[in-house]
Design an enzyme around this catalytic site. Structure first.
Site, PDB file in Angstrom:
ATOM      1  N   SER A   1       0.837  -1.193   0.000  1.00 15.37           N
ATOM      2  CA  SER A   1       0.000   0.000   0.000  1.00 15.37           C
ATOM      3  C   SER A   1       0.874   1.245   0.000  1.00 15.37           C
ATOM      4  O   SER A   1       2.029   1.216   0.449  1.00 15.37           O
ATOM      5  CB  SER A   1      -0.884   0.006   1.254  1.00 15.37           C
ATOM      6  OG  SER A   1      -1.535   1.251   1.426  1.00 15.37           O
TER       7      SER A   1
ATOM      8  N   LYS B   1       1.832  -2.832   6.483  1.00  9.24           N
ATOM      9  CA  LYS B   1       2.291  -2.642   5.117  1.00  9.24           C
ATOM     10  C   LYS B   1       3.751  -2.201   5.068  1.00  9.24           C
ATOM     11  O   LYS B   1       4.494  -2.565   4.143  1.00  9.24           O
ATOM     12  CB  LYS B   1       1.385  -1.649   4.382  1.00  9.24           C
ATOM     13  CG  LYS B   1      -0.046  -2.157   4.206  1.00  9.24           C
ATOM     14  CD  LYS B   1      -0.104  -3.496   3.468  1.00  9.24           C
ATOM     15  CE  LYS B   1      -1.527  -3.917   3.160  1.00  9.24           C
ATOM     16  NZ  LYS B   1      -1.598  -5.175   2.392  1.00  9.24           N
TER      17      LYS B   1
ATOM     18  N   TYR C   1      -2.633  -0.618  10.266  1.00  9.33           N
ATOM     19  CA  TYR C   1      -2.580  -0.958   8.839  1.00  9.33           C
ATOM     20  C   TYR C   1      -1.268  -0.476   8.215  1.00  9.33           C
ATOM     21  O   TYR C   1      -0.595  -1.227   7.500  1.00  9.33           O
ATOM     22  CB  TYR C   1      -3.773  -0.332   8.123  1.00  9.33           C
ATOM     23  CG  TYR C   1      -3.869  -0.699   6.660  1.00  9.33           C
ATOM     24  CD1 TYR C   1      -4.356  -1.946   6.267  1.00  9.33           C
ATOM     25  CD2 TYR C   1      -3.492   0.202   5.669  1.00  9.33           C
ATOM     26  CE1 TYR C   1      -4.453  -2.286   4.929  1.00  9.33           C
ATOM     27  CE2 TYR C   1      -3.590  -0.127   4.326  1.00  9.33           C
ATOM     28  CZ  TYR C   1      -4.071  -1.374   3.962  1.00  9.33           C
ATOM     29  OH  TYR C   1      -4.167  -1.710   2.629  1.00  9.33           O
TER      30      TYR C   1
END
EC number: 1.1.1.10
Length: 244
Positions: free
Chosen positions: A136, A153, A149
């Site tokens: 991401s 990533k 998150y």
């Protein structure tokens, strides 16, 4: 551009929706033999109807033992797309143990486990291969309420580099694709508020979010021999977000 994917066996995780589903559809159309992994049987059932001949596997990749049972005897796999992920968004001061554990189980630990299964098979056969990890833009930029998150990533980007380093001598290439917000169902649910979307779009020079096909095209390139000298890379598909 001919990518040479026909006849090759490709395992795609998170295949039921969004980027994963789009990847399966295009690979199937290109003549690849696809193993489609999802935790939702209904998604797999509809995908099989759309793409007859794919091999569906229903398993929650956050469960290590269940994943080993489901994929341990999957057979020869030439190419792997680690796409499965969860996005459990919480303000930093409200991050819970459950959200942390679930995020790292699916977004990072499952990548290690599934990649080990595939890579060991490739090495045993003496066959070259390619692995693409779906990361991401959040791996390298902070986004509010994305502390866990972003962390998964960021870790995935570094895992990609270490995998490339260790698997390169076995002729296995490993790269990551790093999209901006993609207009999947999950992307629309998270970024449908115009005010929230504007805060992100203002940071993207192209002024728009990505469509699934933008990401799929990057995945197919990295799976193919056209990227035969590319490994350990993080390929941004983010409209210039990192340049801002």
């Amino acid at each position: 551009m001919e990518l040479g994917l026909a006849g090759r066996r490709v395992l795609v995780t998170g295949a039921g929706k969004g980027i994963g589903r789009g990847t399966v559809q295009v690979l199937h159309a290109a003549g690849a033999r696809v193993v489609a992994v999802s935790r939702t049987q209904a998604d797999l059932d509809s995908l099989v109807r759309e793409c007859p001949g794919i091999e569906p596997v229903c398993v929650d990749l956050g469960d290590w033992e269940a994943t080993e049972r489901a994929l341990g005897s999957v057979g020869p796999v030439d190419l792997l797309v680690n796409n499965a992920a969860v996005a459990l968004l919480q303000p930093f001061l409200e991050v819970t143990k459950d959200a942390f554990d679930r995020s790292f189980e699916v977004n990072l630990r499952a990548v290690i486990q599934v990649s080990q299964i595939v890579a060991r098979g490739l090495i045993a056969r003496g066959a070259p291969g390619a692995i693409v990890n779906i990361s991401s833009q959040c791996s390298q930029r902070a986004v509010t309420n994305h502390s866990v998150y972003c962390s998964t990533k960021g870790a995935l980007d570094m895992l990609t580099k270490v995998m490339a380093l260790e698997l390169g001598p076995h002729k296995i290439r490993v790269n990551a694709v790093n999209p901006t917000v993609v207009m999947t169902h999950m992307g629309q649910a998270t970024w449908s508020d115009p005010c929230k979307a504007k805060t992100m779009l203002d940071r993207i020079p192209l002024g728009k979010f990505a469509e699934v096909e933008h990401v799929v095209d990057a995945i197919l390139f990295l799976l193919s021999d056209r990227s035969g000298m590319t490994t350990g890379s993080t390929l941004p598909v983010e409209g210039g977000f990192w340049a801002n």
